[in-house]
Write an enzyme that holds these catalytic residues in place. Structure first.
Site, PDB file in Angstrom:
ATOM      1  N   LYS A  48       0.845  -1.202   0.000  1.00  0.00           N
ATOM      2  CA  LYS A  48       0.000   0.000   0.000  1.00  0.00           C
ATOM      3  C   LYS A  48       0.880   1.252   0.000  1.00  0.00           C
ATOM      4  CE  LYS A  48      -0.291  -0.325   5.031  1.00  0.00           C
ATOM      5  NZ  LYS A  48      -1.042  -0.951   6.138  1.00  0.00           N
ATOM      6  N   TYR A  52      15.837  30.548   8.211  1.00  0.00           N
ATOM      7  CA  TYR A  52      14.598  31.195   8.679  1.00  0.00           C
ATOM      8  C   TYR A  52      14.581  31.317  10.196  1.00  0.00           C
ATOM      9  CZ  TYR A  52      12.209  30.746   4.170  1.00  0.00           C
ATOM     10  OH  TYR A  52      11.828  30.848   2.869  1.00  0.00           O
TER      11      TYR A  52
HETATM   12  C1  LIG Z   1      -0.277  -1.884   6.897  1.00  0.00           C
HETATM   13  C2  LIG Z   1      -0.849  -3.195   7.261  1.00  0.00           C
HETATM   14  C3  LIG Z   1      -0.047  -4.355   7.331  1.00  0.00           C
HETATM   15  C4  LIG Z   1       1.459  -4.304   7.268  1.00  0.00           C
HETATM   16  O1  LIG Z   1       1.946  -3.900   8.522  1.00  0.00           O
HETATM   17  P1  LIG Z   1       3.509  -3.739   8.833  1.00  0.00           P
HETATM   18  O2  LIG Z   1       3.556  -3.333  10.255  1.00  0.00           O
HETATM   19  O3  LIG Z   1       4.007  -2.680   7.915  1.00  0.00           O
HETATM   20  O4  LIG Z   1       4.158  -5.049   8.573  1.00  0.00           O
HETATM   21  C5  LIG Z   1      -0.685  -5.569   7.486  1.00  0.00           C
HETATM   22  N1  LIG Z   1      -2.032  -5.654   7.634  1.00  0.00           N
HETATM   23  C6  LIG Z   1      -2.822  -4.551   7.624  1.00  0.00           C
HETATM   24  C7  LIG Z   1      -4.287  -4.707   7.812  1.00  0.00           C
HETATM   25  C8  LIG Z   1      -2.267  -3.299   7.455  1.00  0.00           C
HETATM   26  O5  LIG Z   1      -3.054  -2.205   7.475  1.00  0.00           O
END
Ligand SMILES: *Cc1c(COP(=O)(O)O)cnc(C)c1O
Length: 350
Positions: A35, A245
């Protein structure tokens, strides 16, 4: 060239996935969570490399991400969409053979109405109170779910980065009990942290994300990203003079300041000002004053000769070390990495 270079090591991506895969037995499939454009690393390059390493199951957050991933992977691998079937998603889900994760009775009704006969998965809430059906919803839906059997039943751990947290055992017990309502459906509970907690958490599929990209809690991971920032200008600053800044940094001695070509617009957040280091020829140089949109100043006094580029992510400082300086987590460092970098991918063939 003023553009900073982000290097993504696909050999390390593959090695990390294989190492996570090796932690579970042969009856457990290891998926990959890609994702948010593979946590900022580029799903179009990362996911095919994972497929070459043997991965056949992928997770994204959104149907649109799934459609792009399908184009990169071609037909065959399973692509699960964690947010589930939302209004308007059906054509995309169908056209790209995506598997929505049904998270509620409402989504189940939508799936039946708009995607009858298409594969789907079910998420159960076991205590995180984010997505998924609770026990009552599951009880009401179980009969229908067993008639159109889902591909996978999953839940997500809230505290897998703290193995001793009592939530882990509680969620494990709740998941095992709730999944009994769906006999024969493959189960998945563990993301990266859950994999590391041992076989009781593995079930039939694991879903690592951050560990593939070299982040904690997978302490044994190989680093995946490195980021080299060009030096735009070197300047000598006298005691009492200020930099940047808000005149937030004042030289206390004659100082050599290097101006680097990336800033908060590139994901190097403002919170790094005064707290992080960059590495010039392996030597730490404090980030001084405020981080600008496109620039960062470092104190490079005594670095001679000054290299043309400086490392902010790499062998001397990984994503979790930089995250700590910014008061955040490696996940956020990765997903914040901007679109302006020249991206260089290496390896990933084997
Ligand atoms: C993002 C996510 C993962 C992966 O988690 P990590 O901690 O990055 O390994 C797995 N399952 C779900 C439902 C997630 O939202």
């Amino acid at each position: 060239m003023a553009r900073a270079t982000l290097t993504i090591d696909l050999d390390a991506v593959q090695a990390n996935w294989r190492a996570l895969d090796a932690l579970s037995g042969p009856a457990t499939a290891t998926a990959a969570v890609v994702k948010a454009d593979a946590y900022g690393c580029g799903a179009a390059r990362v996911a095919p490399a994972l497929m070459r390493a043997g991965c056949r199951h992928f997770f994204v957050a959104l149907a649109e991400e799934g459609a792009e991933l399908r184009a990169a992977l071609g037909a065959g691998p399973e692509i699960f969409v964690l947010s589930g079937p939302m209004a308007g998603d059906a054509p995309l889900l169908r056209e790209h053979a995506l598997i929505p994760v049904v998270n509620s009775e409402e989504q189940l009704a939508r799936h039946r109405a708009e995607l009858a006969g298409q594969p789907y998965a079910v998420q159960l809430d076991t205590g995180m109170n984010r997505l998924g059906m609770d026990g009552l919803s599951l009880a009401r839906a179980a009969l229908g779910l067993n008639m159109a059997r889902p591909r996978l039943v999953l839940s997500h751990l809230a505290c897998a980065d703290s193995p001793a947290h009592p939530m882990n055992a509680a969620q494990l017990a709740a998941f095992a009990a709730m999944a009994m309502a769906l006999p024969g459906v493959p189960r998945s509970l563990a993301a990266t942290g859950g994999i590391l907690m041992g076989p009781a958490f593995h079930f039939e599929m694991t879903r690592p994300g951050i560990g593939i990209y070299g982040g904690l809690p997978f302490a044994g991971a190989r680093p995946v990203v490195s980021l080299a920032l060009p030096v735009l200008q070197l300047r000598d600053v006298m005691p009492g003079q200020t930099v940047g800044y808000g005149a937030a940094w004042t030289a206390e001695r004659p100082s050599r300041v290097a101006i680097l070509a990336a800033g908060y617009a590139d994901g190097l957040m403002r919170a790094l000002g005064g707290r992080a280091c960059a590495f010039a020829a392996g030597r730490p140089c404090p980030v001084i004053g405020r981080v600008s949109m496109d620039m960062i100043a470092i104190d490079a006094t005594g670095i001679d000769p000054m290299p043309a580029t400086v490392e902010i992510l790499g062998p001397h400082q990984g994503i979790d070390a930089l995250a700590e300086a910014a008061g955040t987590i490696g996940y956020e460092i990765l997903t914040a990495l901007g679109s302006r970098y020249a991206r260089h991918y290496k390896g990933g063939e084997g």
